[in-house]
Design a protein around this motif. Structure first.
Motif: not given
Ligand code: BMA
Length: 340
Positions: A15-21, A29-36, A298-300, A309-314
Motif C-alpha cells: 500500500p502506498w501514497q507519495e510523500k505530501p508536499e 508520513w501518514r496515510y491520509t485515510e488513517n485510521p484504517i 517502499r516501506i509501509a 485504532y490501526v494506522g499506516l505510515a509510509f
C-alpha cells in the motif's frame, strides 16, 4: 539508482501514497485515510490495534489484537486484497497444542507475524503466571499450533527475525515486570529449534533521548538491508500526564544483531493526529509490522494508535536509512556485543 538494498521478496502491491508536499521532520508520513480500522470492527470486539500483517498467496493476512467487549484482549485473523481494507474472521484464532487439542491462552495481545523458511509464526504477549511471550506456528492459516513459551515471565514485545542468523532462529524481547513496566531494554536470544532459547545478548538500552527515556521495545520484524537489520521499535517517555509512545528506528549489525550500528536520536513518528492522541490510552503509536518492496524501496509501517485504532505510515528505504544515519547517536550499551 537506490543507495541501499533491501533483501526481501518482491511486493509490488505494497500500500502506498507519495510523500505530501511540505512534509518535514521525519522520513515517514501518514496515510491520509488513517485510521484504517475503526472502532467496533466486529461483534464482541470494541477496538483493534497493535496488529501485524503479511503477504500471503495473492492477498494479505493479518493477526489483529482485538479488545473484546469484556475487556479481554485476544488475537483475530484478518484478510485483505489491498492491505488497507480488512475482513476479520468472527472467532478468535483457534490455537491447539502439539497433539491437536484446544489450547487457548487466557488472554493474548500485541501479536507479531513473521515467516521463517516455510512457516509462519505468531508471537504475542500472554499470561504465563504473569505477562510473558506465547508462540504459535501455521503453514496454512487454518491450523495454529502453539509451541513452547520461549521465555520466563515477565516479558513482552517479542519480535522474531525473518531468517536465521548463525544457523539459529533469533528473537528480540523486552524483559519487564508484571505491571505497566517503568523500565526496559531490548535483548536478543537464539534458538536452533524455536523451543530451546539461549545465547542471550543485550541489544539496546532505553534512554538515549527524551522521547525514549523510560523504556523501549521491539516493534516490526526487522528488514534485512545492505546496511544491516532495519528495526522500527517503540520508545516511551513519561510526562506529567502519562506515558507517550513514539516510533524509533535503528540499524543492527547483520551478523551480530545484538550490536547496534546506528540509532536515530529523533523519533520517526510520534502522536500528533487525533487518533493517536485520543483514545483508550492517549498518545500511543506502537509499530508491529511492515510491508516492504525491495524493487521500489517502499516501506509501509503498521502501527497501533492510542490502543484504539490501526494506522499506516509510509517511507522510502533510502530516506529512512539516511535519516537514521544522519541523526544517529549510540552508546557503548548499544554498540557492544551485549554479553556480560
Ligand atoms: C504497553 C502494551 C501495549 C500498549 C501500551 C500502551 O504496555 O500493553 O499493548 O499499546 O502499553 O497502553
Amino acid at each position: 539508482m537506490p543507495k541501499y538494498t533491501m533483501y526481501a521478496p518482491k511486493l509490488s502491491n505494497v500500500p502506498w501514497q507519495e510523500k505530501p508536499e511540505g512534509h518535514i521532520n521525519s522520513p515517514l508520513w501518514r496515510y491520509t485515510e488513517n485510521p484504517i480500522i475503526d472502532r467496533n470492527p466486529l461483534p464482541g470486539v470494541t477496538r483493534i490495534f497493535n496488529s501485524a500483517v503479511m503477504p500471503y498467496e495473492d492477498k494479505f493476512v493479518g493477526v489483529f489484537r482485538g479488545e473484546q467487549t469484556n475487556g479481554v484482549p485476544y488475537i483475530y485473523l484478518g484478510w485483505s486484497q489491498d492491505a488497507v481494507h480488512w475482513d476479520f474472521e468472527p472467532e478468535k484464532i483457534p490455537f491447539v497444542d502439539e497433539e491437536g487439542k484446544p489450547f487457548m491462552p487466557i488472554y493474548a495481545y500485541d501479536p507479531r507475524l513473521v515467516k521463517v523458511e516455510d512457516t509462519y509464526y505468531i508471537i504475542w504477549c500472554q499470561d504465563f503466571y504473569g505477562a510473558a511471550i506465547g508462540v504459535a506456528k501455521t503453514q496454512d492459516f487454518k491450523h495454529f499450533v502453539r509451541i513452547e513459551n520461549p521465555f520466563l515471565p515477565f516479558n513482552r514485545n517479542a519480535v522474531l527475525f525473518p531468517r536465521k542468523v548463525h544457523g539459529n532462529f533469533m528473537m528480540m524481547s523486552r524483559p519487564s515486570d508484571s505491571g505497566h513496566t517503568p523500565f526496559g531494554d531490548i535483548f536478543i536470544s537464539e534458538s536452533p529449534d524455536m523451543v530451546f532459547w539461549g545465547k542471550h545478548r543485550h541489544v539496546m538500552s532505553r534512554g538515549n533521548s527524551w522521547w525514549e527515556g523510560l523504556k523501549i521495545g521491539g516493534g516490526a520484524a526487522p528488514i534485512e538491508t545492505s546496511e544491516g537489520w532495519l528495526l522500527f521499535y517503540h520508545g516511551v517517555t513519561q510526562t506529567c500526564n502519562g506515558y507517550v509512545y513514539s516510533i524509533g528506528g535503528a540499524i543492527l549489525d547483520i551478523d551480530e544483531p545484538s550490536k547496534v550500528k546506528y540509532r536515530c536520536n529523533n523519533y520517526l513518528l510520534t502522536p500528533e493526529e487525533w487518533f493517536e492522541e485520543r483514545g483508550f490510552v492517549p498518545n500511543v503509536t506502537f509499530p508491529c509490522a511492515t510491508l516492504h518492496d525491495p524493487e521500489t524501496g517502499r516501506i509501509a509501517v503498521y502501527y497501533g494508535a492510542a490502543d484504539s485504532y490501526v494506522g499506516l505510515a509510509f517511507g522510502y528505504l533510502d530516506e529512512i536509512i539516511d535519516y537514521i544515519k544522519d541523526n544517529s547517536k549510540t552508546t557503548n550499551d548499544d554498540t557492544e556485543l551485549g554479553r556480560r
